[in-house]
Every structure is written in structure tokens, then in C-alpha cells.
Design an enzyme around this catalytic site. Structure first.
Site, PDB file in Angstrom:
ATOM      1  N   LYS A 105     -12.314   2.639 -46.128  1.00  0.00           N
ATOM      2  CA  LYS A 105     -11.387   2.093 -45.129  1.00  0.00           C
ATOM      3  C   LYS A 105     -10.196   3.036 -44.991  1.00  0.00           C
ATOM      4  O   LYS A 105      -9.549   3.382 -45.985  1.00  0.00           O
ATOM      5  CB  LYS A 105     -10.912   0.728 -45.626  1.00  0.00           C
ATOM      6  CG  LYS A 105     -10.614  -0.294 -44.576  1.00  0.00           C
ATOM      7  CD  LYS A 105     -10.266  -1.595 -45.292  1.00  0.00           C
ATOM      8  CE  LYS A 105     -10.006  -2.730 -44.368  1.00  0.00           C
ATOM      9  NZ  LYS A 105      -9.468  -3.883 -45.111  1.00  0.00           N
TER      10      LYS A 105
HETATM   11  C1  E4P Z   1      -9.095  -6.752 -43.039  1.00  0.00           C
HETATM   12  O1  E4P Z   1      -9.867  -5.896 -43.406  1.00  0.00           O
HETATM   13  C2  E4P Z   1      -7.831  -7.075 -43.725  1.00  0.00           C
HETATM   14  O2  E4P Z   1      -8.069  -7.000 -45.105  1.00  0.00           O
HETATM   15  C3  E4P Z   1      -7.341  -8.468 -43.452  1.00  0.00           C
HETATM   16  O3  E4P Z   1      -8.155  -9.148 -42.545  1.00  0.00           O
HETATM   17  C4  E4P Z   1      -5.889  -8.588 -43.238  1.00  0.00           C
HETATM   18  O4  E4P Z   1      -5.560  -9.917 -42.981  1.00  0.00           O
HETATM   19  P1  E4P Z   1      -4.070 -10.454 -43.021  1.00  0.00           P
HETATM   20  O5  E4P Z   1      -3.385 -10.067 -41.762  1.00  0.00           O
HETATM   21  O6  E4P Z   1      -4.225 -11.954 -43.118  1.00  0.00           O
HETATM   22  O7  E4P Z   1      -3.412  -9.870 -44.233  1.00  0.00           O
END
Ligand code: E4P
Length: 217
Positions: A83
Site C-alpha cells: 500500500k
Molecule cells: C483503508 O485501506 C483504510 O485503512 C481505512 O479504510 C481508513 O478508514 P478510516 O477513515 O475510518 O480511518
């Protein structure tokens, strides 16, 4: 639509995976902090629970650093998706890691233009953050629709991974629009099963059943 679970809590991942509900996992530095475990150790355990893609996030801010971290994270297991953030450096890293045959999830996407660039860079997944846009009184779901249209116009194969999902309604809305994947915290996935009329109906059936004095077993 595929379901990824957005957590580094291995018990929760195991429970949902055993039910056949999970097609992959996403983590981020905040979720690793929340789990309170070593990133490589917990990611390796997660990769052993699911065969699907497990996103592990780089933390360098320059392309070379992201590439080096991505290669290191990819050694953990074959199902790692590296990522990287949607910055210019992240796009560069995405392109290099993709050309090496690795899965790449480009995260922190907040516009159609960013999604277009990620697809051009060869991303396996693009992660538009719905909840964080909604937090600003913007329409996160509209972004999913925009990206769907853009990708369909040109046949981009990058999968739309709806992220920052905060409610069960986000899941069905993302599915209606045609997101390829949605990643949600375990409690949101469980909440999808809830309906007040289901609870009410069950209560009525059980009350009537009790009055019959019968038993099935
Ligand atoms: C996605 O890969 C992220 O880890 C995640 O969905 C972030 O979500 P949040 O905005 O609730 O922290």
C-alpha cells in the site's frame, strides 16, 4: 463485490474468514498501532489466515523509500498488496512495484484525477476514502461513482476498493455503484445483518412457537 476487512485484529479476521465473509484484509499504520503488535509479525499472521490480498502500508515519503519498504513487506507472503499513498512519489513507487509483478494498493484517494493517475501507474487497487469525505460534508459515494465511470470509459482494470467505510449503508451504496471491493471494520460487516423488522419478526415467531409447546429436536 468482494469484502475486505479493515483491521489488524487477527481474532476478528479469523472469525469473519471462517464464515467465508472475507476476501482480503487492509491494514494501515494506525491500525497496526491499534493492534499494538510488530508490523511484520502481525501481517504474517494475517496472511496465514486469508489467501486473499493483505494490504500492508509503506511509511516512507519518497519513492525510493517506498519501493524499498514495499519489497521488504512483499517478502512476508505471496498475498501481500503493497500500500502506497496517492502522492507523486507513491505513483512512482506504484509503477515500479507493479512492473515487478507485485500487487499495489494506492491509498488516500480523494479525487477522480488521483484515481485516474493510479490506474495509469498500474495500481491493482485504488482506495477512495468515503467516510473522510463525508466527515467534511462532501459526498464520498459520489467519488466512487465518478471513478467507476472514469475506469469504465477506458477499460482500466484497477479495482475500486471503497475504503473508510463507516456504516452498513456505505456497503450497500458502494455495491450499487459497482465498487469492486469494499473494506470495512469488522463491526460494520456484522451490522449489515441487522434489521429491526428481523428482530421484531423473530420475537413474534418465537412467542407463537413457545405457545404451541412443541420442540423440533
Ligand atoms: C483503508 O485501506 C483504510 O485503512 C481505512 O479504510 C481508513 O478508514 P478510516 O477513515 O475510518 O480511518
Amino acid at each position: 463485490m468482494k469484502f475486505f476487512v479493515d483491521t489488524a485484529d487477527t481474532d476478528a479476521i479469523r472469525e469473519l474468514t471462517e464464515l467465508g465473509m472475507v476476501d482480503g484484509v487492509t491494514t494501515n499504520p494506525s491500525l497496526i498501532m491499534k493492534a499494538g503488535r510488530d508490523i511484520k509479525e502481525v501481517t504474517k499472521e494475517i496472511c496465514g489466515i486469508t489467501d486473499g490480498p493483505v494490504s500492508a502500508e509503506t511509511v516512507a515519503t519518497d519513492a525510493e523509500g517506498m519501493i524499498a519498504e514495499g519489497r521488504e513487506l512483499a517478502k512476508i507472503a505471496d498475498n501481500i498488496a503493497v500500500k502506497v499513498p496517492l502522492t507523486w512519489a507513491g505513483l512512482k513507487a506504484c509503477n515500479v512495484l507493479t512492473n515487478e509483478g507485485r500487487m499495489v494498493n494506492v491509498t488516500l484517494c480523494f479525487s477522480g484525477n488521483q484515481a485516474l493517475l493510479a490506474a495509469k501507474a498500474g495500481a491493482t487497487f485504488i482506495s477512495p476514502f468515503i467516510g473522510r469525505l463525508d466527515d467534511l460534508n462532501l459526498d464520498g459515494m459520489e467519488l466512487i461513482a465518478d471513478i467507476r465511470e472514469i475506469y469504465d470509459n477506458y477499460g482500466f482494470e484497477t479495482q475500486i476498493l471503497a475504503a473508510s467505510i463507516r456504516s452498513a449503508n456505505h456497503m450497500s451504496d458502494a455495491a450499487k455503484i459497482g465498487a469492486d471491493v469494499a473494506t470495512a471494520p469488522p463491526d460494520v460487516i456484522k451490522k449489515m445483518a441487522q434489521h429491526v423488522l428481523t428482530d421484531k419478526g423473530l420475537e413474534g415467531f418465537l412467542k407463537d412457537w413457545a405457545s404451541t409447546g412443541q420442540s423440533i429436536l
